[in-house]
Write an enzyme that holds these catalytic residues in place. Structure first.
Site, short mmCIF file in Angstrom:
data_model
loop_
_atom_site.label_atom_id
_atom_site.label_comp_id
_atom_site.label_asym_id
_atom_site.label_seq_id
_atom_site.Cartn_x
_atom_site.Cartn_y
_atom_site.Cartn_z
N SER A 198 -1.11 -9.34 -3.06
CA SER A 198 -1.34 -10.73 -3.46
C SER A 198 -0.25 -11.18 -4.45
O SER A 198 0.94 -11.16 -4.11
CB SER A 198 -2.74 -10.87 -4.06
OG SER A 198 -3.10 -12.22 -4.18
N ASP A 294 -4.38 -15.75 6.13
CA ASP A 294 -4.67 -15.14 4.84
C ASP A 294 -5.85 -15.80 4.16
O ASP A 294 -5.87 -17.02 3.94
CB ASP A 294 -3.43 -15.24 3.94
CG ASP A 294 -3.66 -14.59 2.60
OD1 ASP A 294 -3.52 -13.36 2.50
OD2 ASP A 294 -4.00 -15.32 1.65
N HIS A 361 -7.26 -10.30 3.25
CA HIS A 361 -6.35 -10.40 2.10
C HIS A 361 -6.26 -9.03 1.46
O HIS A 361 -7.27 -8.41 1.16
CB HIS A 361 -6.89 -11.43 1.10
CG HIS A 361 -5.93 -11.78 0.00
ND1 HIS A 361 -4.80 -12.55 0.21
CD2 HIS A 361 -5.93 -11.48 -1.32
CE1 HIS A 361 -4.15 -12.70 -0.93
NE2 HIS A 361 -4.81 -12.06 -1.87
#
Length: 458
Positions: A198, A294, A361
């Site tokens: 991330s 995502d 994610h």
């Protein structure tokens, strides 16, 4: 008496409205924190035999100004390698969003994402950090490090805000951590991989070439960005939510001076915080692991609450199975934009790709998505195997999935549990605020004691 009552009512209303707005802001930040925690929950929930690794604070960091947002020292978790992996080093950069203004950065100081005071004293190592060959076949016996994230700018900021006692020192944290790890044996690495998830995935792109330059040319060095391909996309209302956020991050935290000159010489600093404008110019071999849809970007960039005031996208946003054909086409267009963004990057023989058509994610940290019997696959190859094949040059890996809904191996995220809690919380709070204002009005009209009127106004 009438004048006093009216004045107190006005004051009560102002205080009530002010508190309501303040509460709204805090609840919004807590909701975003809940979303990040939900995305990380499987990686953060230790199993029965999960390796727990203690937190190490970088004691000399403060003297170099390398501190978290609140001024506390940064930290990391290190599990030593063994056997054939003793000279392999894997550095994993933790993710956790960004703070783009004073309000969000001050709030962040009260969490583990802005202060080492709130970091867990130990954390579990799963997925790419696991020490078990059956869970992490290629990197299980390497020296594995998780560098904690407490600056709010993907380890790239440089500056401070004295009035609010905020320290924007992400770049210094990166440098201090690398210096300490080199002294602890990383300087002798024969193989090294910089990874991140991330905001940490973005950081692994931003720092990839810096990482490579730490080592002699004889060391095999590569980088992995997991869920770090954040796009400069248009949201459902036609706005640019992520660009607006990144603009604040870059400006507030002084990120510009740490962005690559290859980009800033041609584009504005905010554009150079977007990976799509960076990856083609990274010299070091880089692997992009990303879900084409995502989950974080769907929630916060494409369909933020501010862009959907009437909630017409809410069900689709929470669960892709509830999207109508028009909504799904919007998401398919986002996938197309991602594939276009990596087109030049993908042509380099040294780079690798695993872009699966999932609503996920951070797939390297979670054991279920990294390497298990039913983990996501492209061409019958799991994420861990794909990354290993690429790193060790066993075979080229340029895996791009067909469009949704063709992939039955996805571990898609559904947000009903989180958002229902948030919705109830918001609904309750707003109702309570309105009742407070009504109470203030009624009590002001019927009561002669100003102190009581003020109490009800609060």
């Amino acid at each position: 008496m009438n004048r006093v009552s009216i004045w107190v009512l006005s004051l009560c209303c102002v205080v009530g409205i002010g508190l309501s707005r303040s509460e709204d802001a805090v609840e919004e930040l807590k909701a975003k924190e809940s979303l990040l925690s939900y995305l990380e929950k499987d990686a953060a929930s230790p199993g029965a035999n999960t390796l727990m690794v203690p937190l190490t604070l970088i004691q000399g960091a403060a003297s170099k100004g390398a501190v978290c947002l609140d001024g506390t020292p940064p930290g990391y978790h290190l599990d030593r390698g063994f056997g054939s992996g003793s000279n392999g080093w894997l550095i994993h950069l933790e993710g956790g969003g960004w703070c783009n203004n004073i309000r969000t950065c001050v709030f962040r100081k009260t969490t583990r994402r802005g202060s080492s005071k709130f970091m867990a004293k130990q954390t579990n190592f799963t997925g790419i950090l696991s020490n078990k060959a059956e869970e992490n076949p290629d990197f299980y016996n390497w020296n594995r490090v998780k560098l904690r994230y407490c600056d709010g700018a993907s380890f790239a900021g440089e500056g401070q805000n004295e009035a609010n006692q905020l320290y924007f020192r992400g770049q210094r944290i990166w440098s201090a951590a690398m210096e300490e790890l080199m002294a602890k044996g990383m300087q002798n690495a024969e193989q090294a991989l910089l990874s991140g998830c991330s905001a940490g995935g973005l950081a692994s792109i931003l720092h990839c070439d810096e990482f490579k330059d730490l080592f002699p040319k004889t060391t095999k060095v590569k980088c992995l960005s997991d869920a770090g391909m954040f796009l400069d996309a248009t949201n459902v209302a036609g706005g640019h939510s992520l660009r607006d956020m990144y603009g604040g991050v870059v400006t507030l935290q002084g990120v510009q001076k740490n962005l690559p000159n290859t980009c800033t010489s041609q584009m504005d600093p905010t554009s150079c915080f977007f990976p799509q404008n960076l990856v083609a110019n990274i010299r070091t071999p880089l692997f992009l692991l990303n879900a084409a849809y995502d989950a974080w970007q769907v929630q916060e960039s494409l369909i933020p609450s501010s862009a959907d005031p009437h909630g017409s996208w809410r069900e689709c946003k929470m669960d892709r199975s509830h999207c109508n054909s028009t909504q799904m086409q919007f998401l398919q267009d986002f996938r197309s934009q991602m594939l276009n963004a990596i087109n030049v990057f993908s042509k380099s023989n040294q780079n690798g790709l695993f872009i699966n058509s999932c609503f996920a994610h951070c797939q390297s940290e979670r054991q279920d998505t990294w390497y298990e019997n039913d983990s996501p696959r492209i061409g019958n190859k799991a994420v861990a195997v794909s990354v290993g094949d690429w790193f060790f040059d066993r075979t080229a890996v340029k895996a791009i999935d067909c469009a949704y809904p063709c992939d039955s191996t996805c571990h898609d995220l559904v947000f009903n549990d989180v958002t229902s809690t948030i919705t109830i919380s918001q609904s309750t709070r707003l109702t309570f605020t309105l009742l407070n204002l009504l109470s203030a009005l009624l009590i002001t009209l019927t009561c002669s004691k100003c102190t009581m009127e003020f109490q009800f106004g609060q």
